[in-house]
Design a protein around this motif. Sequence first.
Motif, PDB file in Angstrom:
ATOM      1  N   THR A   1       0.848  -1.185   0.000  1.00 23.32           N
ATOM      2  CA  THR A   1       0.000   0.000   0.000  1.00 23.32           C
ATOM      3  C   THR A   1       0.888   1.241   0.000  1.00 23.32           C
ATOM      4  O   THR A   1       1.909   1.278   0.682  1.00 23.32           O
ATOM      5  CB  THR A   1      -0.910   0.036   1.248  1.00 23.32           C
ATOM      6  N   GLY A   2       0.490   2.276  -0.734  1.00 24.02           N
ATOM      7  CA  GLY A   2       1.355   3.422  -0.986  1.00 24.02           C
ATOM      8  C   GLY A   2       1.472   4.445   0.126  1.00 24.02           C
ATOM      9  O   GLY A   2       1.192   5.632  -0.095  1.00 24.02           O
ATOM     10  N   PHE A   3       1.937   4.029   1.292  1.00 27.88           N
ATOM     11  CA  PHE A   3       2.176   4.966   2.384  1.00 27.88           C
ATOM     12  C   PHE A   3       3.586   5.538   2.240  1.00 27.88           C
ATOM     13  O   PHE A   3       4.496   5.198   3.000  1.00 27.88           O
ATOM     14  CB  PHE A   3       1.991   4.268   3.735  1.00 27.88           C
ATOM     15  N   CYS A   4       3.737   6.427   1.282  1.00 26.24           N
ATOM     16  CA  CYS A   4       5.078   6.886   0.905  1.00 26.24           C
ATOM     17  C   CYS A   4       5.695   7.866   1.897  1.00 26.24           C
ATOM     18  O   CYS A   4       6.924   8.031   1.924  1.00 26.24           O
ATOM     19  CB  CYS A   4       5.034   7.527  -0.482  1.00 26.24           C
ATOM     20  N   TYR A   5       4.882   8.522   2.730  1.00 24.31           N
ATOM     21  CA  TYR A   5       5.437   9.546   3.621  1.00 24.31           C
ATOM     22  C   TYR A   5       6.420   8.976   4.641  1.00 24.31           C
ATOM     23  O   TYR A   5       7.228   9.721   5.203  1.00 24.31           O
ATOM     24  CB  TYR A   5       4.314  10.306   4.324  1.00 24.31           C
ATOM     25  N   ARG A   6       6.375   7.680   4.861  1.00 24.10           N
ATOM     26  CA  ARG A   6       7.366   7.049   5.747  1.00 24.10           C
ATOM     27  C   ARG A   6       8.788   7.281   5.249  1.00 24.10           C
ATOM     28  O   ARG A   6       9.732   7.254   6.028  1.00 24.10           O
ATOM     29  CB  ARG A   6       7.139   5.542   5.803  1.00 24.10           C
TER      30      ARG A   6
ATOM     31  N   ASP B   1      -7.787  11.086   2.199  1.00 29.50           N
ATOM     32  CA  ASP B   1      -6.705  11.426   1.282  1.00 29.50           C
ATOM     33  C   ASP B   1      -5.409  11.699   2.048  1.00 29.50           C
ATOM     34  O   ASP B   1      -4.373  11.054   1.817  1.00 29.50           O
ATOM     35  CB  ASP B   1      -7.118  12.644   0.456  1.00 29.50           C
ATOM     36  N   PHE B   2      -5.445  12.644   2.950  1.00 29.49           N
ATOM     37  CA  PHE B   2      -4.262  12.988   3.745  1.00 29.49           C
ATOM     38  C   PHE B   2      -4.276  12.315   5.112  1.00 29.49           C
ATOM     39  O   PHE B   2      -3.220  12.045   5.689  1.00 29.49           O
ATOM     40  CB  PHE B   2      -4.173  14.504   3.902  1.00 29.49           C
ATOM     41  N   GLY B   3      -5.464  12.063   5.639  1.00 31.68           N
ATOM     42  CA  GLY B   3      -5.553  11.402   6.938  1.00 31.68           C
ATOM     43  C   GLY B   3      -4.926  10.026   6.941  1.00 31.68           C
ATOM     44  O   GLY B   3      -4.355   9.595   7.950  1.00 31.68           O
ATOM     45  N   SER B   4      -5.010   9.323   5.820  1.00 34.57           N
ATOM     46  CA  SER B   4      -4.418   7.982   5.747  1.00 34.57           C
ATOM     47  C   SER B   4      -2.916   8.038   5.999  1.00 34.57           C
ATOM     48  O   SER B   4      -2.356   7.196   6.712  1.00 34.57           O
ATOM     49  CB  SER B   4      -4.720   7.327   4.392  1.00 34.57           C
ATOM     50  N   HIS B   5      -2.250   9.034   5.426  1.00 29.95           N
ATOM     51  CA  HIS B   5      -0.809   9.183   5.651  1.00 29.95           C
ATOM     52  C   HIS B   5      -0.511   9.525   7.106  1.00 29.95           C
ATOM     53  O   HIS B   5       0.403   8.959   7.723  1.00 29.95           O
ATOM     54  CB  HIS B   5      -0.248  10.291   4.759  1.00 29.95           C
ATOM     55  N   MET B   6      -1.269  10.467   7.665  1.00 32.01           N
ATOM     56  CA  MET B   6      -0.984  10.895   9.038  1.00 32.01           C
ATOM     57  C   MET B   6      -1.218   9.776  10.042  1.00 32.01           C
ATOM     58  O   MET B   6      -0.454   9.614  10.995  1.00 32.01           O
ATOM     59  CB  MET B   6      -1.827  12.127   9.375  1.00 32.01           C
ATOM     60  N   LEU B   7      -2.264   8.990   9.829  1.00 25.10           N
ATOM     61  CA  LEU B   7      -2.521   7.865  10.722  1.00 25.10           C
ATOM     62  C   LEU B   7      -1.432   6.813  10.599  1.00 25.10           C
ATOM     63  O   LEU B   7      -0.974   6.246  11.609  1.00 25.10           O
ATOM     64  CB  LEU B   7      -3.886   7.255  10.414  1.00 25.10           C
ATOM     65  N   ASP B   8      -0.996   6.542   9.383  1.00 23.93           N
ATOM     66  CA  ASP B   8       0.083   5.564   9.199  1.00 23.93           C
ATOM     67  C   ASP B   8       1.350   6.035   9.882  1.00 23.93           C
ATOM     68  O   ASP B   8       2.026   5.256  10.569  1.00 23.93           O
ATOM     69  CB  ASP B   8       0.344   5.342   7.706  1.00 23.93           C
TER      70      ASP B   8
END
Length: 361
Positions: free
Chosen positions: A125-130, A186-193
């Motif tokens: 899954t594309g959690f790229c902000y990591r 959209d952005f919450g998915s990244h912040m939660l991850d």
Amino acid sequence: MEKVKVGIVGTGYTIGIALPHVMAYQKNPDAELVALYDEVEGRACQWAKDKKIEDVHICQTYEELLSMVDAVSICTPNDTHVSLSIQALEEGVHVLCEKPISTDAKSAEEMLESAKKHPELVNMTGFCYRGIPAIQYMKSIIDQGKIGKVFACSHQLGGGRIAGRDNVKREWRMNRDRSGSGALADFGSHMLDLTDYLLSPTEGKITQVTALTSTGIKERYAELSEDKLPVTNDDCAVFTAKLEKGVVSTFLSSRIGMSCHRWEIIGDGGILIYEGEDEKVKVLLKEKGESFDFKKTPEVEEVPDEFKGRSRFEDEIDEFIDNILNKKQSSRDFQRGIYIQKILDKLDESAHEGISKSIEK
């Protein structure tokens, strides 16, 4: 060693996410971008021409693309992620699916079942902000216990690319049936991850959430006409989360304007602040148990070289290709995508019902 042949499905209309995937694949020495496909006839061809992407085959069907590749990046509307991912896995193709994983967690369960049937294939899954170097450095500081017990966080992420009321059309992102929740997912998915990725090892999982959402731009012009259509999901969201060991966090997600990605993490031994500069972190340390001396401003620390060298998309794509070559699975797999989606679903329920929601373990 032969290169991993890669295709991208979904080239986008207004903003899209395909181009960062293209650029990251082009920089990876073990990957070869060979095919593009978009369901709108002619769009992929024009997009490739506009972006000066050469030596890539423009496919007429998704089936044609799958027949040419070892791996695929799915950069399409959220409501298509499930079917496209399953089809790719059934054809023996590794899958990197953009986030959020679907419009809701229940529908995404089929993806996970398909992935379990094909353990030889990488699912991601594309959690790229990591992959942001500064965030990797922040994680190392937390893991070393330098800021001690974490008490609270404040996190904001968004953008202004679709802030235009009249020049940005009502595409799938503004349609709840196709996108699910809007800015929240959209952005919450990244912040939660990111919150779980950095904090859960020491502070536990998210146990409780509350959300408020709003739609600032309530209608937009249709993509192919001068008609105005309603926007049916949120473009701003404010939400909160509480972790098992007491950490509380606030979040702001906006599609219609945001100055930068900002994240402040407050602990017993110091404060970490990320303000959109990928190779810099503000750090203010103190003795644990003592008060902060705010006459001292946080020092801007350059991220050590060991964390530098790649963009967040390069980090994501490099891991995807490496996992394929070395037969490994990612911690950013479909299971992870569903875990984050379940929290998003609870937040969406909270926003609509006006009550706090518990997260099941």
